[in-house]
Design a protein around this motif. Structure first.
Motif, mmCIF file in Angstrom:
data_model
loop_
_atom_site.group_PDB
_atom_site.id
_atom_site.type_symbol
_atom_site.label_atom_id
_atom_site.label_comp_id
_atom_site.label_asym_id
_atom_site.label_seq_id
_atom_site.Cartn_x
_atom_site.Cartn_y
_atom_site.Cartn_z
ATOM 1 N N ARG A 39 28.764 1.290 47.839
ATOM 2 C CA ARG A 39 27.669 0.446 47.374
ATOM 3 C C ARG A 39 26.442 0.568 48.276
ATOM 4 N N LEU A 40 26.666 0.589 49.591
ATOM 5 C CA LEU A 40 25.546 0.738 50.512
ATOM 6 C C LEU A 40 24.873 2.102 50.343
ATOM 7 N N ASP A 41 25.701 3.145 50.171
ATOM 8 C CA ASP A 41 25.130 4.479 49.947
ATOM 9 C C ASP A 41 24.289 4.504 48.674
ATOM 10 N N PHE A 42 24.781 3.855 47.635
ATOM 11 C CA PHE A 42 24.038 3.818 46.377
ATOM 12 C C PHE A 42 22.712 3.071 46.545
ATOM 13 N N VAL A 43 22.777 1.920 47.250
ATOM 14 C CA VAL A 43 21.553 1.138 47.468
ATOM 15 C C VAL A 43 20.567 1.924 48.322
ATOM 16 N N TRP A 44 21.072 2.570 49.395
ATOM 17 C CA TRP A 44 20.183 3.356 50.258
ATOM 18 C C TRP A 44 19.589 4.538 49.497
ATOM 19 N N ARG A 84 38.562 -1.551 50.041
ATOM 20 C CA ARG A 84 37.424 -2.451 50.135
ATOM 21 C C ARG A 84 36.314 -1.830 50.990
ATOM 22 N N LEU A 85 36.696 -1.224 52.133
ATOM 23 C CA LEU A 85 35.696 -0.585 52.982
ATOM 24 C C LEU A 85 35.010 0.573 52.267
ATOM 25 N N VAL A 86 35.798 1.367 51.537
ATOM 26 C CA VAL A 86 35.213 2.496 50.797
ATOM 27 C C VAL A 86 34.238 1.997 49.739
#
Length: 329
Positions: free
Chosen positions: A100-105, A93-95
């Protein structure tokens, strides 16, 4: 095994003698699943649940009778399996959240970079529309100091003032507070600006508009200064004035007006530079500018008035008529 009893190991069924190591192997499989396989969180959780259910079933059915695996060991191995299942699921879940955050950023960074490039291109085009190309290049250069302005002396520049004298009589605020009159004047100046996009008028630079007067100059660019022909930029400015008169005549036919163009041209040395820091404006100064303005103000309709020294340079290509001595104050 009961105390005091001995059995022949070779005669027993083939059961696992060390079941804890088998469970450790299962735990390593779950760690590999959670740490290295790039799967979605839901898929990983489903696989881990299936693996744990299978391993627990094997733990209680296949790993031998109670004589080889006591109840406390089964409980410890069961808790170990559940613990690592929760940890692997939590890690997955953390990964996924981090991915997802890396993709959004990353998408945000790419979008911001594109907006910055588009904004820079827009600002560059806007600056080049306000200032001559060589002046805009100077302001866009990274070597320029922040508070350093632009000024340069030119030896030979042609200056033109082209005015529409009878526009003053045409202007009236009775209809829509004069907006329609200003709109028509804007159409005239837009037609004049479109001429600057032609290759033959590449040396001509629009300086500014003053009321119904259009001011332009030729010979400001470094390329024009390096030309061997002295009157090349002067000829381009005269041709530009003639084409302006043609455009104005065409507009008169469509708008049923009788506007006339009065042009004054002179050439010689002058100084050009940028005035203002927040709203920079390029302008030119000198006797050449004043003389061209007087040629316009003392000229006649549908003619181009030039002083004697300019007429001596521009000898061919246009029909000239000597007007005589005239005081231009």
């Amino acid at each position: 095994m009961k105390t005091g009893q001995f059995r022949d190991i070779s005669s027993l069924p083939l059961h696992c003698q060390k079941p804890q190591y088998v469970v450790y192997t299962w735990v390593l499989c779950m760690i590999i699943l959670g740490g290295f396989l790039k799967l979605k969180y839901i898929v990983k959780t489903v696989i881990v649940c299936v693996m744990v259910a299978t391993h627990i079933g094997l733990l209680y059915t296949v790993l031998g009778p109670d004589d080889y695996v006591d109840t406390s060991m089964r409980a410890r191995l069961f808790i170990l399996l559940l613990l690592f299942a929760v940890l692997v699921s939590y890690h997955g879940r953390l990964v996924e959240i981090a991915s997802r955050l890396d993709f959004v950023w990353k998408e945000t960074a790419i979008s911001e970079l594109e907006e910055m490039a588009e904004c820079r291109h827009y600002n560059t085009q806007l600056l080049r529309n306000i200032l001559p190309d060589h002046v805009a290049t100077y302001f866009l250069s990274s070597h320029r100091k922040s508070h350093e302005l632009f000024s340069q002396a030119y030896d030979n520049v042609a200056v033109m003032f082209a005015s529409i004298p009878n526009f003053t009589q045409f202007y009236s605020e009775d209809v829509n507070r004069g907006v329609e009159c200003i709109r028509l004047l804007n159409e005239i100046f837009v037609d004049f600006d479109e001429l600057l996009e032609e290759e033959r008028f590449s040396q001509v630079e629009k300086i500014k508009t003053i009321g119904s007067t259009y001011m332009a100059a030729a010979g400001l660019s470094p390329e024009a200064c390096q030309q061997q022909e002295e009157d090349a930029h002067l000829a381009a400015l005269v041709d530009f004035a003639l084409e302006m008169r043609t455009r104005l005549q065409e507009l008169n036919k469509h708008s049923f007006n009788n506007f006339s163009l009065r042009v004054g041209i002179s050439h010689g040395p002058l100084v050009g530079g940028v005035i203002g820091a927040r709203k920079p404006v390029f302008d030119v100064w000198g006797n050449t500018v004043n003389e061209a303005s007087r040629m316009d103000s003392t000229g006649t309709f549908d003619t181009i008035q030039i002083p004697r020294h300019t007429a001596q340079v521009r000898r061919t290509g246009t029909l000239r008529r000597y007007r005589g001595w005239y005081t231009a104050e």
